[in-house]
Design a protein around this motif. Structure first.
Motif, PDB file in Angstrom:
ATOM      1  N   UNK A  89       0.846  -1.196   0.000  1.00 39.46           N
ATOM      2  CA  UNK A  89       0.000   0.000   0.000  1.00 39.46           C
ATOM      3  C   UNK A  89       0.881   1.244   0.000  1.00 39.46           C
ATOM      4  N   UNK A  90       0.541   2.186  -0.878  1.00 41.21           N
ATOM      5  CA  UNK A  90       1.350   3.396  -1.005  1.00 41.21           C
ATOM      6  C   UNK A  90       1.142   4.307   0.211  1.00 41.21           C
ATOM      7  N   UNK A 149       1.724   9.152  -1.902  1.00 41.44           N
ATOM      8  CA  UNK A 149       0.514   9.479  -2.661  1.00 41.44           C
ATOM      9  C   UNK A 149       0.462  10.966  -3.012  1.00 41.44           C
ATOM     10  N   UNK A 150       0.845  11.814  -2.062  1.00 44.85           N
ATOM     11  CA  UNK A 150       0.856  13.262  -2.317  1.00 44.85           C
ATOM     12  C   UNK A 150       1.853  13.585  -3.421  1.00 44.85           C
ATOM     13  N   UNK A 210       9.229   8.448 -11.210  1.00 46.10           N
ATOM     14  CA  UNK A 210       8.855   9.292 -10.076  1.00 46.10           C
ATOM     15  C   UNK A 210       8.066   8.489  -9.057  1.00 46.10           C
ATOM     16  N   UNK A 211       7.141   7.659  -9.508  1.00 46.15           N
ATOM     17  CA  UNK A 211       6.362   6.843  -8.579  1.00 46.15           C
ATOM     18  C   UNK A 211       7.266   5.895  -7.800  1.00 46.15           C
ATOM     19  N   UNK A 212       8.194   5.248  -8.494  1.00 49.08           N
ATOM     20  CA  UNK A 212       9.097   4.320  -7.799  1.00 49.08           C
ATOM     21  C   UNK A 212       9.967   5.070  -6.788  1.00 49.08           C
ATOM     22  N   UNK A 268      11.345   6.440  -1.181  1.00 50.55           N
ATOM     23  CA  UNK A 268      12.039   7.432  -0.356  1.00 50.55           C
ATOM     24  C   UNK A 268      11.092   8.353   0.414  1.00 50.55           C
ATOM     25  N   UNK A 269       9.876   8.588  -0.095  1.00 51.20           N
ATOM     26  CA  UNK A 269       8.985   9.586   0.517  1.00 51.20           C
ATOM     27  C   UNK A 269       8.704   9.329   1.994  1.00 51.20           C
TER      28      UNK A 269
END
Length: 850
Positions: free
Chosen positions: A1-2, A7-8, A351-353, A358-359
């Protein structure tokens, strides 16, 4: 789950134009806040008022450090005649300059304009003895003969007027009285001559009061021009050196040194950061992203500061260095991961990966780092507190920008932002193989290092001195140190502050302290003191003294005796009648209330000054202004009077303060008294540092444990992430203790940086290693997050390490402490933690794994 931050970030990457428009709108709304900022340089605002000493010092500094006077120091051989002669010549040369009103080295100079009867207001025991001798029949006859000798010889009109207005020569006795009450006085020469006869102090008054920096440079040039002219013409000029100090000179020199340091340090820092980034990532475009977003974070933070705080102290300016040092970490990790993903994926998927990987660590590291910085506001709410709050807010805003604006910029740049060149990947994988092979040795070595440090641990030495704000190489600082050495250790002086709304009540309390300090000086309990009571006793004290002296000295009879003696010398009595009639009234009903006369004189001086300022012409200050400015201030109706006390030799400031408090005279209603001084506040701050440091470090470790456990929800990764960082904190303190390195407040300011950078590095490393929910390959984690940690450590070292080259001891101390902190963090995140992962959470590439 992200995760939520991922997600932002992904949403911003999918709508880049809307994201950038919202960012521009936020910037437009926040920028006006910058215009609300006022930088306040008053030192009293940096002192937390948490005790009698600190509160008293803050109140004393407010309003009592704004004197416009300049102080000159002539140093040379032990030849009093040479110093006094050169002092006379230099004073004449200085007064010939259009920006200098006066220059004196004798405090009694200028007294001819003063009412001679002021002596009866301020007379001490020595003055009373001199008056009794002069008022005797023999003294009156001798004085009459002296006046005849002067007036029958060649003399000026000013001398005649002086003798007619002051026939008993009371002004001479007044000058001697002032000399006894002013420190740095030579009793024989009545001049500011050092006890060793090798230095002479000049008090210089600029022609204009309260002027700004545009006036400072030409004034300094005129000071130096006068010195050069005198020393060049004097046959022994080569034996003399002349330096200047004073508030304006400190401002000028510190501003100049700050500008030079800022230029040198920022240039070196930026060049080092650019070089390191380019060496490892080979992309000017990605570097442009970093260098563009960091200033944006700083602007947003300043806007917040303007809206939320308004007035910022000078220490708050340090938030930018902290922000740039910490803010570059998430940028490098995100860009590094994105460019690594671009090797195989299109921009949006890359970018998603990158955000998925890292986010979460970016968000968590921002929260922990900002929390560590916010503790500075608890630890030191005045000086370092604003810097801590702004730095913490800046880190949060910076991380928010990195999670929103940076992904949007990736999409705008598209294919122009190339994939990672892979520089340093092989080195990182090689380090992982080394850790696997030597993991036991690494952990044993770390344990032995901790053991040695604990075994050699000595009590920490805390230094809370304020000297670190000023480089010793600056002229005013050098002159200040010379004054302390030549005229006594004034740095160790204490202050007795009396404050209240009723000026006369405050003056009465100050007079009581003057009497008590005279008694303590007789007993040898204090070396000396300097009090406003020398020139400004309370009206009640002055009246009582005049009545007593009028009776005990038979002043009326003395006036009559001198009149008779002058008549016997052939003078007309009516020529001296006005002065003798005023003298005869001392202590009588006609004389006892002089407060109306004083108030009228003060009102006249205020009117004259206001008129001069309105017309833009120089205002000639009273000859006592330099003395008044050191001892009395009116801060919005709050009258503050300071007495400077010099402890006896061998007595510490704390012991002297305890003595003063135990011997304090009774105060009055509405008047508060504080015994304070810089040594007391420095000792107090050092004790507070020592008391709070262990508690703060303990709280930091507990907070880090909670953060890591909340993030990973498992004990083992939490402990593996926490133990290396806790060891780094322990070793930072232990190295200072074992090696006897003083811990300054500026070195302690590196602790939030150690915690902030440390938690960043550990989170990024652990998240990359546990990216799939289970331990991954250590060499992959080291090649990705480890390489980024290496770059961020080196860039942060470049940003902060150059501070150790600063001429300002405060910045140099911070720079040196940061170097130690970052080296420990680097070793903890890329050596100790990987060794723990290899041993206790092994991945597929660990020894023995299939």
């Amino acid at each position: 789950m992200r995760s939520l931050p991922a997600r932002v970030g992904v949403a911003c990457a999918r709508r880049p134009k809307r994201t950038l428009l919202l960012a521009a709108l936020a910037l437009a709304l926040i920028v006006p806040g910058i215009l609300r900022i006022t930088v306040v340089g008053d030192l009293h605002r940096l002192i937390p008022q948490r005790s009698e000493a600190s509160t008293g010092l803050a109140l004393s500094l407010e309003g009592l450090t704004r004197s416009d006077a300049v102080y000159g120091l002539i140093e040379g051989p032990a030849d009093r005649d040479l110093l006094l002669e050169s002092g006379e010549q230099l004073c004449s040369a200085l007064e010939a300059q259009d920006l200098i009103e006066s220059a004196r080295f004798r405090p009694a100079e200028g007294i001819p304009d003063v009412d001679p009867l002021l002596l009866f207001d301020v007379a001490d025991v020595h003055a009373e003895g001199a008056l009794a001798e002069r008022f005797s029949p023999e003294g009156a006859e001798a004085r009459a003969r002296f006046i005849r000798e002067v007036l029958t010889g060649p003399t000026s009109g000013d001398a005649r007027a002086w003798l007619l207005s002051d026939p008993y020569g009371l002004l001479q006795l007044l000058g001697e009285r002032i000399g006894r009450g002013v420190q740095r006085m030579d009793s024989e020469e009545q001049a500011f001559l050092s006890p060793d006869g090798e230095a002479l102090l000049l008090v210089i008054r600029p022609a204009y009061s309260g002027v700004g920096p545009d006036f400072h440079e030409p004034l300094y040039q005129q000071l130096r021009a006068a010195v050069d002219a005198v020393l060049t013409e004097h046959p022994r000029g080569a034996e003399l050196t002349v330096g200047f100090t004073g508030s304006f000179l400190h401002t000028r020199e510190i501003a100049r040194a700050t500008q030079e340091d800022a230029t040198m340090l920022s240039t070196a820092s930026i060049l080092a950061v650019l070089l390191l980034y380019l060496v490892f990532y080979r992309s000017l475009l990605s570097l442009g992203l970093v260098l563009g977003l960091l200033p944006m974070s700083a602007v947003l933070t300043l806007g917040f500061g303007g809206y939320a705080i308004g007035e910022l102290n000078p220490m708050a300016a340090g938030f930018a260095a902290v922000l740039f040092g910490l803010g570059i970490d998430p940028a490098i990790h995100l860009i590094s991961r994105y460019r690594e993903a671009r090797l195989t994926l299109v921009p949006l998927l890359a970018a998603e990966e990158a955000l998925d990987g890292v986010a979460p660590a970016v968000m968590m590291s921002g929260l922990t780092t900002s929390a560590a910085l916010f503790t500075m506001a608890v630890f030191d709410p005045k000086a370092m507190g604003q810097m801590g709050v702004l730095s913490g807010v800046g880190v949060l805003l910076n991380n928010a920008l990195m999670l929103t604006v940076l992904p949007a910029l990736w999409m705008v740049l598209g294919e122009r932002l190339t994939a990672d060149a892979g520089v340093g990947v092989g080195l990182a994988r090689g380090l992982a193989r080394f850790v696997h092979r030597a993991r036991v040795g690494v952990l044993v070595g770390a344990a032995l290092l901790v053991t040695v440090v604990l075994a050699t641990w000595k009590p920490l030495d805390f230094d809370a001195s304020m000297d670190a704000f000023q480089p010793e190489t600056l002229e005013p600082v050098r002159v200040d140190r010379a004054l302390e050495a030549r005229f006594g250790e004034e740095r160790g002086k204490l202050l007795v502050l009396a404050r209240g709304r009723d000026e006369q009540a405050v003056l009465e309390v100050n007079d009581a302290w003057n009497r008590q300090l005279e008694e303590l000086q007789k007993r040898g309990e204090v070396r000396g003191f300097e009090s406003l009571a020398v020139l400004r006793p309370a009206d009640k004290t002055a009246r009582a003294r005049r009545v007593r002296l009028g009776e005990s000295l038979d002043v009326s009879g003395a006036a009559q005796r001198l009149g008779d003696a002058l008549t016997a010398q052939g003078f007309r009595a009516d020529a001296f009648a006005p002065a003798l009639d005023r003298l005869a009234s001392v202590g009588t009903v006609r004389d006892v209330d002089r407060s109306v006369e004083r108030k009228e004189r003060e009102a006249r001086e205020r009117r004259e000054r206001a008129e001069a300022e309105a017309e833009g012409v120089p205002w000639t200050p009273s000859w006592t202004d330099w003395f008044d400015a050191k001892h009395k201030a009116d801060v919005d109706g709050d009258i503050r009077i300071v007495t400077r006390v010099f402890p006896a030799a061998g007595r510490s400031a704390a012991d002297a303060a305890e003595l003063l408090r135990s011997e304090a005279p009774a105060t009055m209603a509405g008047v508060e008294v504080y015994v304070t001084g810089l040594p007391l506040v420095e000792d107090e701050n050092a004790a507070k540092f020592a008391h709070n440091l262990g508690w703060l470090l303990g709280m930091a470790v507990v907070a880090l444990f909670l953060v890591l456990f909340t993030h990973y929800r498992r004990l083992r990764p939490t402990l593996i992430g926490l133990l290396p960082l806790a060891m780094a904190l322990l070793l930072f303190m232990g190295l200072h203790a074992s090696l006897g390195i003083q811990l300054t407040v500026f070195a302690l300011a590196s602790l939030p940086l150690l915690i902030g950078v440390g938690i960043d590095d550990h989170l990024f490393m652990l998240d990359r290693y546990l990216e799939g929910g289970t331990p991954g390959r250590l060499d992959d984690a080291m090649a990705g997050a480890g390489r980024a940690i290496l770059v961020t450590t080196l860039t942060t070292l470049a940003a902060f390490g150059v501070l150790s080259l600063s001429r300002f001891p405060a910045l140099a101390s911070l720079g040196q402490a940061v170097i130690i902190s970052l080296v420990l963090v680097f070793v903890a995140s890329l050596l100790w933690m990987p060794a723990l992962l290899s041993r206790y959470m092994p991945g597929p590439d660990a020894p023995g794994s299939e």
